[in-house]
Design an enzyme around this catalytic site. Structure first.
Site, PDB file in Angstrom:
ATOM      1  N   ILE A   7       0.856  -1.196   0.000  1.00  0.00           N
ATOM      2  CA  ILE A   7       0.000   0.000   0.000  1.00  0.00           C
ATOM      3  C   ILE A   7       0.884   1.236   0.000  1.00  0.00           C
ATOM      4  O   ILE A   7       1.685   1.424   0.929  1.00  0.00           O
ATOM      5  CB  ILE A   7      -0.919   0.042   1.243  1.00  0.00           C
ATOM      6  CG1 ILE A   7      -1.720  -1.263   1.385  1.00  0.00           C
ATOM      7  CG2 ILE A   7      -1.862   1.249   1.186  1.00  0.00           C
ATOM      8  CD1 ILE A   7      -2.490  -1.380   2.701  1.00  0.00           C
ATOM      9  N   ASP A  58       9.851   8.547  -1.259  1.00  0.00           N
ATOM     10  CA  ASP A  58       9.003   9.504  -1.960  1.00  0.00           C
ATOM     11  C   ASP A  58       8.723   8.899  -3.334  1.00  0.00           C
ATOM     12  O   ASP A  58       9.674   8.589  -4.075  1.00  0.00           O
ATOM     13  CB  ASP A  58       9.761  10.838  -2.080  1.00  0.00           C
ATOM     14  CG  ASP A  58       8.905  11.959  -2.638  1.00  0.00           C
ATOM     15  OD1 ASP A  58       8.073  11.688  -3.519  1.00  0.00           O
ATOM     16  OD2 ASP A  58       9.081  13.109  -2.193  1.00  0.00           O
ATOM     17  N   ASN A  85      -2.133   4.227  -3.901  1.00  0.00           N
ATOM     18  CA  ASN A  85      -3.008   5.179  -3.209  1.00  0.00           C
ATOM     19  C   ASN A  85      -2.330   6.525  -2.956  1.00  0.00           C
ATOM     20  O   ASN A  85      -3.002   7.560  -2.864  1.00  0.00           O
ATOM     21  CB  ASN A  85      -3.449   4.529  -1.881  1.00  0.00           C
ATOM     22  CG  ASN A  85      -4.007   5.524  -0.898  1.00  0.00           C
ATOM     23  OD1 ASN A  85      -5.129   6.010  -1.064  1.00  0.00           O
ATOM     24  ND2 ASN A  85      -3.242   5.862   0.130  1.00  0.00           N
ATOM     25  N   TYR A 151      -4.801  19.168 -10.596  1.00  0.00           N
ATOM     26  CA  TYR A 151      -5.152  17.963  -9.824  1.00  0.00           C
ATOM     27  C   TYR A 151      -6.073  17.078 -10.662  1.00  0.00           C
ATOM     28  O   TYR A 151      -5.868  15.864 -10.748  1.00  0.00           O
ATOM     29  CB  TYR A 151      -5.822  18.342  -8.497  1.00  0.00           C
ATOM     30  CG  TYR A 151      -6.247  17.116  -7.701  1.00  0.00           C
ATOM     31  CD1 TYR A 151      -5.290  16.258  -7.175  1.00  0.00           C
ATOM     32  CD2 TYR A 151      -7.594  16.804  -7.512  1.00  0.00           C
ATOM     33  CE1 TYR A 151      -5.663  15.109  -6.468  1.00  0.00           C
ATOM     34  CE2 TYR A 151      -7.978  15.671  -6.809  1.00  0.00           C
ATOM     35  CZ  TYR A 151      -7.007  14.824  -6.284  1.00  0.00           C
ATOM     36  OH  TYR A 151      -7.374  13.687  -5.593  1.00  0.00           O
ATOM     37  N   LYS A 155      -5.536  13.181 -12.092  1.00  0.00           N
ATOM     38  CA  LYS A 155      -6.431  12.044 -11.840  1.00  0.00           C
ATOM     39  C   LYS A 155      -7.034  11.515 -13.146  1.00  0.00           C
ATOM     40  O   LYS A 155      -7.346  10.335 -13.253  1.00  0.00           O
ATOM     41  CB  LYS A 155      -7.504  12.432 -10.817  1.00  0.00           C
ATOM     42  CG  LYS A 155      -6.926  12.620  -9.405  1.00  0.00           C
ATOM     43  CD  LYS A 155      -6.264  11.330  -8.870  1.00  0.00           C
ATOM     44  CE  LYS A 155      -5.769  11.433  -7.443  1.00  0.00           C
ATOM     45  NZ  LYS A 155      -5.212  10.148  -6.943  1.00  0.00           N
ATOM     46  N   VAL A 184     -13.755  12.632   0.808  1.00  0.00           N
ATOM     47  CA  VAL A 184     -13.452  11.779   1.962  1.00  0.00           C
ATOM     48  C   VAL A 184     -12.719  12.652   2.982  1.00  0.00           C
ATOM     49  O   VAL A 184     -11.732  13.307   2.623  1.00  0.00           O
ATOM     50  CB  VAL A 184     -12.478  10.627   1.591  1.00  0.00           C
ATOM     51  CG1 VAL A 184     -12.436   9.583   2.700  1.00  0.00           C
ATOM     52  CG2 VAL A 184     -12.816   9.995   0.233  1.00  0.00           C
TER      53      VAL A 184
HETATM   54  P1  NDP Z   1      -4.060  11.900   2.925  1.00  0.00           P
HETATM   55  O1  NDP Z   1      -3.448  13.243   2.748  1.00  0.00           O
HETATM   56  O2  NDP Z   1      -4.639  11.560   4.247  1.00  0.00           O
HETATM   57  O3  NDP Z   1      -3.029  10.762   2.504  1.00  0.00           O
HETATM   58  C1  NDP Z   1      -2.176  10.887   1.414  1.00  0.00           C
HETATM   59  C2  NDP Z   1      -1.123   9.785   1.500  1.00  0.00           C
HETATM   60  O4  NDP Z   1      -0.287   9.852   0.319  1.00  0.00           O
HETATM   61  C3  NDP Z   1      -0.229   9.943   2.707  1.00  0.00           C
HETATM   62  O5  NDP Z   1      -0.013   8.682   3.290  1.00  0.00           O
HETATM   63  C4  NDP Z   1       1.057  10.489   2.129  1.00  0.00           C
HETATM   64  O6  NDP Z   1       2.146   9.991   2.876  1.00  0.00           O
HETATM   65  C5  NDP Z   1       1.060   9.857   0.718  1.00  0.00           C
HETATM   66  N1  NDP Z   1       1.859  10.637  -0.223  1.00  0.00           N
HETATM   67  C6  NDP Z   1       1.535  11.829  -0.766  1.00  0.00           C
HETATM   68  N2  NDP Z   1       2.520  12.258  -1.569  1.00  0.00           N
HETATM   69  C7  NDP Z   1       3.492  11.301  -1.518  1.00  0.00           C
HETATM   70  C8  NDP Z   1       4.771  11.185  -2.108  1.00  0.00           C
HETATM   71  N3  NDP Z   1       5.251  12.118  -2.933  1.00  0.00           N
HETATM   72  N4  NDP Z   1       5.509  10.082  -1.845  1.00  0.00           N
HETATM   73  C9  NDP Z   1       5.030   9.132  -1.019  1.00  0.00           C
HETATM   74  N5  NDP Z   1       3.834   9.178  -0.433  1.00  0.00           N
HETATM   75  C10 NDP Z   1       3.082  10.268  -0.669  1.00  0.00           C
HETATM   76  O7  NDP Z   1      -5.179  11.808   1.787  1.00  0.00           O
HETATM   77  P2  NDP Z   1      -6.160  10.625   1.322  1.00  0.00           P
HETATM   78  O8  NDP Z   1      -6.017   9.431   2.155  1.00  0.00           O
HETATM   79  O9  NDP Z   1      -7.493  11.221   1.188  1.00  0.00           O
HETATM   80  O10 NDP Z   1      -5.595  10.366  -0.141  1.00  0.00           O
HETATM   81  C11 NDP Z   1      -5.265   9.086  -0.647  1.00  0.00           C
HETATM   82  C12 NDP Z   1      -5.559   9.056  -2.129  1.00  0.00           C
HETATM   83  O11 NDP Z   1      -6.953   9.239  -2.339  1.00  0.00           O
HETATM   84  C13 NDP Z   1      -4.859  10.149  -2.950  1.00  0.00           C
HETATM   85  O12 NDP Z   1      -4.396   9.587  -4.159  1.00  0.00           O
HETATM   86  C14 NDP Z   1      -5.977  11.142  -3.222  1.00  0.00           C
HETATM   87  O13 NDP Z   1      -5.761  11.880  -4.393  1.00  0.00           O
HETATM   88  C15 NDP Z   1      -7.165  10.208  -3.339  1.00  0.00           C
HETATM   89  N6  NDP Z   1      -8.467  10.811  -3.158  1.00  0.00           N
HETATM   90  C16 NDP Z   1      -8.791  11.448  -1.982  1.00  0.00           C
HETATM   91  C17 NDP Z   1     -10.050  12.004  -1.839  1.00  0.00           C
HETATM   92  C18 NDP Z   1     -10.443  12.774  -0.625  1.00  0.00           C
HETATM   93  O14 NDP Z   1     -11.463  13.510  -0.695  1.00  0.00           O
HETATM   94  N7  NDP Z   1      -9.751  12.660   0.488  1.00  0.00           N
HETATM   95  C19 NDP Z   1     -11.074  11.854  -2.888  1.00  0.00           C
HETATM   96  C20 NDP Z   1     -10.617  11.207  -4.075  1.00  0.00           C
HETATM   97  C21 NDP Z   1      -9.373  10.673  -4.178  1.00  0.00           C
HETATM   98  P3  NDP Z   1       3.396  10.830   3.401  1.00  0.00           P
HETATM   99  O15 NDP Z   1       2.971  12.272   3.490  1.00  0.00           O
HETATM  100  O16 NDP Z   1       3.752  10.224   4.704  1.00  0.00           O
HETATM  101  O17 NDP Z   1       4.427  10.568   2.360  1.00  0.00           O
HETATM  102  C1  8X3 Z   2     -10.454  14.425  -4.076  1.00  0.00           C
HETATM  103  C2  8X3 Z   2     -11.871  14.791  -4.258  1.00  0.00           C
HETATM  104  O1  8X3 Z   2     -13.434  16.578  -5.105  1.00  0.00           O
HETATM  105  O2  8X3 Z   2     -11.565  17.289  -3.756  1.00  0.00           O
HETATM  106  O3  8X3 Z   2      -9.937  13.823  -5.205  1.00  0.00           O
HETATM  107  O4  8X3 Z   2     -11.234  16.560  -6.015  1.00  0.00           O
HETATM  108  S1  8X3 Z   2     -12.023  16.373  -4.819  1.00  0.00           S
END
Ligand code: NDP
Ligand code: 8X3
Length: 249
Positions: A7, A58, A85, A151, A155, A184
């Site tokens: 993951i 990263d 993810n 963004y 996506k 979310v």
């Molecule tokens: P969070 O910000 O809670 O989590 C994002 C995760 O991505 C963290 O664990 C972060 O880890 C990791 N991450 C980000 N950039 C990097 C990088 N350059 N290298 C390694 N790890 C990275 O957000 P979400 O859980 O909501 O997001 C998870 C996924 O879901 C994303 O792809 C997001 O676009 C997608 N998403 C989220 C939505 C929402 O509304 N929340 C809706 C639709 C999609 P760390 O900082 O420790 O590296």
């Molecule tokens: C995250 C959901 O609507 O903020 O991808 O783009 S939104």
């Protein structure tokens, strides 16, 4: 059967909740992210139930991605399920006011990072003629909204990559699932608004957004489908949301 599941973005939000949910079934977990202390914390709690390895890198650093994935111990090397993810939005502004550093972070992380991780793992899946890749896209990949051009573009790229992966990898018996969540409540908006907690909170005000555990339940379901079944593409909204820009508050 116990699976090896990797993951990315397991330090918070959807990735962390998914790790916790998948640990319930006794799967071996490879948890990735940049924040070492968060990964260690999660490892300590999940190691009581399952085998856990952590990789700190990263996703934007192609050499580091390859080095860390190649460093996995033999027990974890054969990955059955890859959950792409990791990702974030950086900034929320019209295209004429966008920051180049934000654009780099989104294109390099959400698109190229996903590709680097996939490239490091797919060959062994092809060789073993088994595997499942789950890409976390977004409703932003289905429809572009104001102030979100880059963004949304990142996506839309994930959507195209999921389709392309499915076309190219089905013949190798690798399943590909694209998941597009709506809003979310995670650290996502705090990152997008660069730590401004009030702005982040407003995104989820006046309705009940999805929580990370909703996505974890969906991913758990997808991972445990019978071998003959692939859930190719799924959009998950909070009940109050009807389009990327329409939320009933
Ligand atoms: P969070 O910000 O809670 O989590 C994002 C995760 O991505 C963290 O664990 C972060 O880890 C990791 N991450 C980000 N950039 C990097 C990088 N350059 N290298 C390694 N790890 C990275 O957000 P979400 O859980 O909501 O997001 C998870 C996924 O879901 C994303 O792809 C997001 O676009 C997608 N998403 C989220 C939505 C929402 O509304 N929340 C809706 C639709 C999609 P760390 O900082 O420790 O590296
Ligand atoms: C995250 C959901 O609507 O903020 O991808 O783009 S939104």
């Amino acid at each position: 059967m116990t699976k090896n599941i990797l993951i990315t973005g397991a330090t918070s939000g959807i990735g962390k909740a998914t790790a916790i949910r998948l640990a319930e079934e006794g799967n071996n977990l490879i948890l990735c992210g940049r924040r070492a202390e968060k990964l260690e914390e999660l490892k300590t709690s999940l190691s009581k139930k399952v085998k856990v390895e952590t990789l700190i890198f990263d996703v934007r650093d192609r050499n580091d991605v390859e080095k860390h994935i190649n460093s996995l111990s033999p027990e974890f090397k054969e990955i059955d399920v890859l959950i792409n993810n990791a990702g974030n939005a950086h900034g929320f502004s019209p295209i004429n006011e966008g920051e180049l550093d934000d654009w780099d972070a989104m294109i390099d992380g959400n698109v190229k990072g996903l590709l680097y991780v996939s490239k490091a793992i797919i060959p062994q899946m092809v060789k073993r003629r088994t595997g499942h890749i789950i890409n976390i896209s977004s409703v932003a990949g289905k429809q572009t909204y104001e102030n979100g051009a880059v963004y949304c573009a990142s996506k839309k790229a994930v959507e195209a990559i999921s389709e392309g992966m499915r076309l190219d990898l089905t013949k190798h018996k690798i399943k590909v699932t694209n998941i597009a969540p709506g809003a979310v409540e995670t650290e996502f908006s705090e990152v997008r608004f660069k730590g401004d907690k009030d702005k982040a909170k407003m995104v989820y005000d006046g309705y009940e957004p999805l929580i990370a555990e909703d996505l974890a339940d969906l991913i758990h379901y997808v991972v445990h489908l019978p071998e003959r079944v692939t859930l190719a593409d799924v959009t998950l909204y909070a009940s109050a949301q009807s389009s990327p820009t329409t939320i009933h508050r």
